[in-house]
Design a protein around this motif. Structure first.
Motif, PDB file in Angstrom:
ATOM      1  N   PHE A  64      17.287  30.196  60.685  1.00  0.00           N
ATOM      2  CA  PHE A  64      15.899  29.861  60.370  1.00  0.00           C
ATOM      3  C   PHE A  64      15.189  29.233  61.569  1.00  0.00           C
ATOM      4  CE2 PHE A  64      17.701  30.347  56.214  1.00  0.00           C
ATOM      5  CZ  PHE A  64      16.698  30.999  55.520  1.00  0.00           C
ATOM      6  N   GLU A  65      15.934  28.672  62.493  1.00  0.00           N
ATOM      7  CA  GLU A  65      15.329  28.118  63.702  1.00  0.00           C
ATOM      8  C   GLU A  65      14.715  29.219  64.560  1.00  0.00           C
ATOM      9  OE1 GLU A  65      18.564  27.270  62.788  1.00  0.00           O
ATOM     10  OE2 GLU A  65      17.927  25.382  61.889  1.00  0.00           O
ATOM     11  N   ASP A  66      15.194  30.468  64.395  1.00  0.00           N
ATOM     12  CA  ASP A  66      14.637  31.588  65.155  1.00  0.00           C
ATOM     13  C   ASP A  66      13.215  31.920  64.729  1.00  0.00           C
ATOM     14  OD1 ASP A  66      16.992  31.759  66.507  1.00  0.00           O
ATOM     15  OD2 ASP A  66      17.782  33.448  65.347  1.00  0.00           O
ATOM     16  N   LEU A  67      12.785  31.407  63.589  1.00  0.00           N
ATOM     17  CA  LEU A  67      11.417  31.655  63.134  1.00  0.00           C
ATOM     18  C   LEU A  67      10.402  30.832  63.904  1.00  0.00           C
ATOM     19  CD1 LEU A  67      12.005  31.826  59.294  1.00  0.00           C
ATOM     20  CD2 LEU A  67      11.768  33.718  60.898  1.00  0.00           C
ATOM     21  N   ASN A  68      10.860  29.801  64.601  1.00  0.00           N
ATOM     22  CA  ASN A  68       9.982  29.031  65.469  1.00  0.00           C
ATOM     23  C   ASN A  68       9.641  29.913  66.665  1.00  0.00           C
ATOM     24  OD1 ASN A  68       8.739  27.239  67.201  1.00  0.00           O
ATOM     25  ND2 ASN A  68      10.318  25.671  67.027  1.00  0.00           N
ATOM     26  N   PRO A  69       8.361  30.113  66.966  1.00  0.00           N
ATOM     27  CA  PRO A  69       8.001  31.038  68.060  1.00  0.00           C
ATOM     28  C   PRO A  69       8.609  30.667  69.407  1.00  0.00           C
ATOM     29  CG  PRO A  69       6.070  30.464  66.775  1.00  0.00           C
ATOM     30  CD  PRO A  69       7.188  29.609  66.274  1.00  0.00           C
ATOM     31  N   LYS A  70       8.672  29.371  69.729  1.00  0.00           N
ATOM     32  CA  LYS A  70       9.258  28.979  71.019  1.00  0.00           C
ATOM     33  C   LYS A  70      10.726  29.343  71.083  1.00  0.00           C
ATOM     34  CE  LYS A  70       6.263  25.059  72.030  1.00  0.00           C
ATOM     35  NZ  LYS A  70       6.219  23.615  72.226  1.00  0.00           N
ATOM     36  N   THR A  71      11.454  29.082  70.008  1.00  0.00           N
ATOM     37  CA  THR A  71      12.877  29.404  69.981  1.00  0.00           C
ATOM     38  C   THR A  71      13.088  30.908  70.041  1.00  0.00           C
ATOM     39  OG1 THR A  71      13.205  27.450  68.600  1.00  0.00           O
ATOM     40  CG2 THR A  71      15.013  29.002  68.712  1.00  0.00           C
TER      41      THR A  71
END
Length: 160
Positions: A64-71
């Motif tokens: 779910f951290e991959d949903l952050n655009p920066k990540t």
């Protein structure tokens, strides 16, 4: 969660909590708040597990951290090196390039090799297409000749 709270701010929060709730009710408030936070964490973990189960086995490595655009961008650029980003990053020295451009603009020699890749030979930047510099166009980065006393400098519309 509280990475940017300093010691003084933490002491201020504790003093405010004691003043607002009083020393008698403060332990009960802390228990209630921690139970509420625990329930929210359990709810979010259950929601994540339900989403992973619904997505199926092909999304086992989904984070779910991959949903952050920066990540997402960082992961795509650094892990999937199809475009050769690592090679470009290692071959490009921004500080060196900026120093060479600054030296060229200021009219200084940038090194002992007789010039840099940006400036050609010497300290004069040339954007002319012909190798001898007779391209017909004026050089926008060339240092102008000295002005006569009382002569006004040329007016540059793009610079103002």
């Amino acid at each position: 969660m509280f990475n940017d709270i300093g010691a003084l701010e933490l002491v201020t929060l504790v003093i405010l909590a004691v003043l607002i709730f009083g020393p008698d009710k403060l332990p009960k408030v802390i228990q209630d708040v921690s139970a509420f936070i625990r329930k929210i964490r359990d709810f979010s973990e259950n929601a994540k597990a339900d989403i992973r189960n619904e997505l199926g086995p092909e999304f086992k490595d989904f984070e779910f951290e991959d949903l952050n655009p920066k990540t997402f961008v960082r992961k795509q650029l650094l892990e999937n090196d199809d475009l050769g980003v690592k090679e470009l990053r290692s071959s490009f020295d921004l500080r060196k390039e900026m120093n060479e451009v600054a030296d060229a603009v200021n009219g200084r020699d940038s090194g002992s090799d007789g010039g840099s890749p940006l400036t050609g030979s010497g300290s004069r930047v040339s954007f002319d297409k012909t190798p001898d510099g007779a391209g017909g166009g004026s050089d926008p980065l060339r240092k102008p000749d000295r002005l006569a006393p009382g002569e006004r400098p040329p007016y540059d519309v793009d610079a103002t």
